[in-house]
Scaffold this motif. Structure first.
Motif, PDB file in Angstrom:
ATOM      1  N   LEU A   1       0.829  -1.201   0.000  1.00  0.00           N
ATOM      2  CA  LEU A   1       0.000   0.000   0.000  1.00  0.00           C
ATOM      3  C   LEU A   1       0.870   1.260   0.000  1.00  0.00           C
ATOM      4  N   LEU A   2       1.904   1.268   0.841  1.00  0.00           N
ATOM      5  CA  LEU A   2       2.773   2.434   0.940  1.00  0.00           C
ATOM      6  C   LEU A   2       3.590   2.639  -0.326  1.00  0.00           C
ATOM      7  N   SER A   3       3.916   1.555  -1.008  1.00  0.00           N
ATOM      8  CA  SER A   3       4.623   1.666  -2.282  1.00  0.00           C
ATOM      9  C   SER A   3       3.775   2.444  -3.287  1.00  0.00           C
ATOM     10  N   GLY A   4       2.483   2.110  -3.338  1.00  0.00           N
ATOM     11  CA  GLY A   4       1.583   2.818  -4.234  1.00  0.00           C
ATOM     12  C   GLY A   4       1.415   4.279  -3.856  1.00  0.00           C
ATOM     13  N   LEU A   5       1.275   4.559  -2.559  1.00  0.00           N
ATOM     14  CA  LEU A   5       1.163   5.946  -2.093  1.00  0.00           C
ATOM     15  C   LEU A   5       2.404   6.753  -2.468  1.00  0.00           C
TER      16      LEU A   5
ATOM     17  N   PHE B   1     -11.669   5.151  -0.711  1.00  0.00           N
ATOM     18  CA  PHE B   1     -11.483   4.128  -1.735  1.00  0.00           C
ATOM     19  C   PHE B   1     -11.661   2.787  -1.033  1.00  0.00           C
ATOM     20  N   ASP B   2     -12.482   1.915  -1.617  1.00  0.00           N
ATOM     21  CA  ASP B   2     -12.751   0.644  -0.946  1.00  0.00           C
ATOM     22  C   ASP B   2     -13.007  -0.447  -1.976  1.00  0.00           C
ATOM     23  N   VAL B   3     -12.810  -1.671  -1.542  1.00  0.00           N
ATOM     24  CA  VAL B   3     -13.178  -2.850  -2.317  1.00  0.00           C
ATOM     25  C   VAL B   3     -14.490  -3.370  -1.742  1.00  0.00           C
TER      26      VAL B   3
ATOM     27  N   GLN C   1      -7.259  -7.689  -3.813  1.00  0.00           N
ATOM     28  CA  GLN C   1      -7.476  -6.261  -3.974  1.00  0.00           C
ATOM     29  C   GLN C   1      -6.149  -5.672  -4.431  1.00  0.00           C
ATOM     30  N   PRO C   2      -6.152  -4.691  -5.318  1.00  0.00           N
ATOM     31  CA  PRO C   2      -4.907  -4.177  -5.904  1.00  0.00           C
ATOM     32  C   PRO C   2      -4.194  -3.222  -4.956  1.00  0.00           C
ATOM     33  N   LEU C   3      -3.328  -3.738  -4.079  1.00  0.00           N
ATOM     34  CA  LEU C   3      -2.780  -2.910  -3.009  1.00  0.00           C
ATOM     35  C   LEU C   3      -1.860  -1.794  -3.497  1.00  0.00           C
ATOM     36  N   VAL C   4      -0.928  -2.115  -4.408  1.00  0.00           N
ATOM     37  CA  VAL C   4      -0.067  -1.057  -4.928  1.00  0.00           C
ATOM     38  C   VAL C   4      -0.920  -0.063  -5.717  1.00  0.00           C
TER      39      VAL C   4
ATOM     40  N   GLU D   1      -1.805   4.019  -5.076  1.00  0.00           N
ATOM     41  CA  GLU D   1      -1.704   5.072  -6.086  1.00  0.00           C
ATOM     42  C   GLU D   1      -3.034   5.810  -6.233  1.00  0.00           C
ATOM     43  N   ILE D   2      -4.142   5.055  -6.219  1.00  0.00           N
ATOM     44  CA  ILE D   2      -5.460   5.675  -6.333  1.00  0.00           C
ATOM     45  C   ILE D   2      -5.744   6.560  -5.115  1.00  0.00           C
ATOM     46  N   LEU D   3      -5.449   6.041  -3.925  1.00  0.00           N
ATOM     47  CA  LEU D   3      -5.661   6.818  -2.703  1.00  0.00           C
ATOM     48  C   LEU D   3      -4.878   8.125  -2.739  1.00  0.00           C
TER      49      LEU D   3
END
Length: 343
Positions: free
Chosen positions: A84-88, A163-165, A298-301, A305-307
């Motif tokens: 998650l943090l990688s995407g952020l 943002f949620d699944v 769920q697409p964590l990375v 990025e979306i978040l």
């Protein structure tokens, strides 16, 4: 021109003062639109890149979002957090902003961290994860009047960005998949009820039971903290509940599922053969377990990025209500589930 073009060089090229150029680049309203366009065109032509520290001093903006690791979750060591943090981080990098990661000892400490970061102007916005059904962190951020987004909904998410699944639909899908494989005796290892996603995933499991006309067996429903060790303990309780064991288990997260598979190994049983398993998260580690873990992903990375992108939109002035997104989880079938009639 050299690769490093300073503000002074840009100003000299334009025949303007450093202050005028700086204010034009930072969109100050006292600068004429014609001048602003001329300055930005020259900056682009010369390859000028503003000094981040100077820019922040000029605008008074932190140009940083903050993520406070949820209290008591071992979150810093979880693959979930890393992805998650990688995407952020990717989202912030595109804007040239920073990501401030801190940890908290308790829920109250998380809120104190929010207040401190806002008071010291070290964060322009916040990302909140592991949302609770009634989340005091959301209330605190609303009171502080600072932009934020949640990864997951709360019970009352109508007026903030999230943002949620679709957790409920995901577990209904997972149950249907096991049912199609011939499984009727399906157990469930859930998470702490304070989490909104835990309630929604259990609701999805219950929908699956109702659709297949199966009764809920209380001895096959366990609650676990979101760790390997607690997943193992929960599975052992299910195995010890009676002589008749379930043929499949739905687990609230991949980490819980991996712990549960270890419990089955310890009893001389084979996951994916004697008992099927499905987890949730789609963590990369699931493709390295024995057997590899079937999961609702769920697409964590991508989620990170979306978040980050949605939060930047809110910071830029978008209405929080306009930045709400619900997506579907996808079933990734590996080796930990098998048709019951072949067992």
């Amino acid at each position: 021109m050299t690769d490093q073009v300073s503000l002074r060089v840009l100003s000299a090229h334009l025949g303007l003062t450093d202050g005028t150029v700086s204010r034009a680049l930072n969109d100050y309203p006292d600068i004429a639109e014609k001048t602003r366009k001329r300055v930005k065109a020259a900056a682009l032509e010369l390859g000028y890149q503003p000094n981040p520290t100077a820019r922040r001093l000029a605008t008074g903006a932190a140009e940083c979002i903050a993520y406070v690791l949820p209290a008591k979750s071992n979150h810093a060591n979880e693959p979930f957090a890393g992805e998650l943090l990688s995407g952020l981080s990717n989202a912030m990098l595109k804007r040239g902003w920073d990501l401030n990661i801190t940890s908290a000892k308790s829920l109250e400490d998380e809120i104190s961290q929010f207040k401190r970061l806002v008071a010291t102007k070290r964060a322009s916005g916040f990302v909140v994860s592991r949302t609770l059904s009634n989340d005091p962190r959301v209330t605190a951020l609303k009171t502080l009047g600072v932009p934020f987004i949640t990864h997951g909904r709360t019970r009352h998410s109508e007026d903030h960005a999230w943002f949620d699944v679709d957790n409920q639909a995901a577990f209904q899908t997972a149950y249907r998949h096991l049912n199609r494989l011939g499984h009727r005796d399906i157990a469930y290892i859930g998470g702490p009820k304070k989490y909104n996603f835990a309630q929604l995933r259990f609701a999805g499991f219950q929908q699956g039971l109702q659709e297949s006309d199966q009764q809920l067996r209380r001895e096959w429903v366990e609650q676990s903290r979101l760790t390997l060790a607690d997943g193992e303990k929960a599975m052992l309780r299910i195995l010890d509940a009676g002589t008749h064991r379930p043929s499949a288990v739905l687990c609230i997260t991949d980490m819980v599922a991996i712990g549960a598979m270890r419990a089955v190994h310890s009893r001389g049983l084979v996951p994916g053969k004697d008992i099927s398993f499905i987890g949730y998260d789609g963590l990369a580690v699931g493709s390295y377990t024995i057997p590899t873990l079937t999961t609702m992903t769920q697409p964590l990375v991508e989620a990170g990025e979306i978040l980050g992108s949605m939060l930047l939109d809110v910071i830029d002035g978008s209405a929080p209500k306009e930045r709400q997104l619900l997506v579907d989880a996808k079933l990734v079938q590996r080796d930990s589930d098998a048709p019951w009639n072949e067992v």
